[in-house]
Design an enzyme around this catalytic site. Structure first.
Site, PDB file in Angstrom:
ATOM      1  N   CYS A 165       0.843  -1.194   0.000  1.00 50.80           N
ATOM      2  CA  CYS A 165       0.000   0.000   0.000  1.00 50.80           C
ATOM      3  C   CYS A 165       0.879   1.245   0.000  1.00 50.80           C
ATOM      4  O   CYS A 165       1.781   1.357  -0.832  1.00 50.80           O
ATOM      5  CB  CYS A 165      -1.005  -0.034   1.149  1.00 50.80           C
ATOM      6  SG  CYS A 165      -0.300  -0.298   2.788  1.00 50.80           S
ATOM      7  N   ARG A 166       0.662   2.155   0.925  1.00 52.44           N
ATOM      8  CA  ARG A 166       1.349   3.443   0.884  1.00 52.44           C
ATOM      9  C   ARG A 166       2.683   3.446   1.608  1.00 52.44           C
ATOM     10  O   ARG A 166       3.420   4.429   1.520  1.00 52.44           O
ATOM     11  CB  ARG A 166       0.448   4.528   1.486  1.00 52.44           C
ATOM     12  CG  ARG A 166      -0.788   4.810   0.666  1.00 52.44           C
ATOM     13  CD  ARG A 166      -1.766   5.691   1.407  1.00 52.44           C
ATOM     14  NE  ARG A 166      -2.907   6.061   0.552  1.00 52.44           N
ATOM     15  CZ  ARG A 166      -4.014   6.618   1.012  1.00 52.44           C
ATOM     16  NH1 ARG A 166      -4.139   6.875   2.317  1.00 52.44           N
ATOM     17  NH2 ARG A 166      -5.009   6.911   0.184  1.00 52.44           N
TER      18      ARG A 166
END
Length: 231
Positions: free
Chosen positions: A181-182
């Site tokens: 993800c981030r």
């Protein structure tokens, strides 16, 4: 240069550099930088992601803009912002690493708020590359699709975590799945791996996101590369 002139030069030099430090001296502005490290965003999108009032986000963006850390331009009725350069991304990552190295409180926060993370298997970049090169692993980008289009890891498939449960049938059962993800403090990959494991998949969480991957000099794919407003 005489002593008095040298002193004035040094004073003005550090005053200019202090503008960057002052711009970073806000947890809300750091969150905005973290979000913009994923993709360019409108003010309204930053409001939705951060949960801050519109006026507050706008004020913080103006401070970041005054320090030349972000750039903005109008697109229709919206003002769209991005980080001013890759150096700003590296500044944010360096700041985070210094905090991780010197602030024990950061580790305590993770242990307190994310105790279940200890049960979720995680992979380093090297371990993930080894599995991917073996040809029996699928890389899954579980961020919102706009962030995927802005930049994603080569070969990654976009499947936002919000859609994952309804689309499990699309995933191959005979592959390991590596979700990212981030970055290390984003929870999308944690949620994805927990869900995948609960449904019998062999799943791993990648320890990093696109900014850390790119910082290592590894390639990324930009499907919106024609736009000058993607770093």
């Amino acid at each position: 240069m005489r002593g008095e002139s040298k002193r004035r030069f040094k004073d003005q030099l550090y005053e200019q550099l202090a503008r960057v430090g002052k711009a970073l001296a806000s947890p809300h502005r750091l969150e905005l930088l973290d979000l913009l490290a994923q993709s360019a965003r409108t003010v309204e999108e930053l409001v939705a992601e951060s949960g801050l009032p519109l006026a507050t986000v706008s004020q913080h963006l103006q401070i970041l803009r005054a320090a030349h850390l972000v750039e903005g331009r109008r697109q229709g009725r919206h003002q769209r912002y991005r980080l001013a350069s890759g150096e700003v991304v590296r500044l944010w990552l360096a700041l985070r690493r210094v905090g991780e190295a010197h602030l024990a409180e950061l580790g305590q926060l993770v242990s307190t708020w994310l105790p279940e993370r200890q049960r979720l298997p995680a992979l380093s970049i090297e371990a993930a590359l080894e599995r991917l090169q073996g040809g029996r692993a699928l890389l899954l980008d579980v961020r919102p699709r706009d962030e995927y289009l802005s930049a994603h890891l080569p070969g990654a498939r976009s499947l936002p975590v919000s859609e994952l449960e309804g689309r499990l049938s699309e995933l191959p059962r005979d592959y390991e799945i590596i979700a990212y993800c981030r970055g290390p403090y984003c929870l999308f990959a944690d949620e994805a791996v927990a869900l995948l494991q609960a449904h019998g998949f062999r799943a791993w969480r990648l320890e990093v996101g696109v900014p850390e991957w790119r910082e290592r000099g590894l390639p990324v794919v930009q499907e919106r590369s024609s736009s000058p407003w993607q770093l």
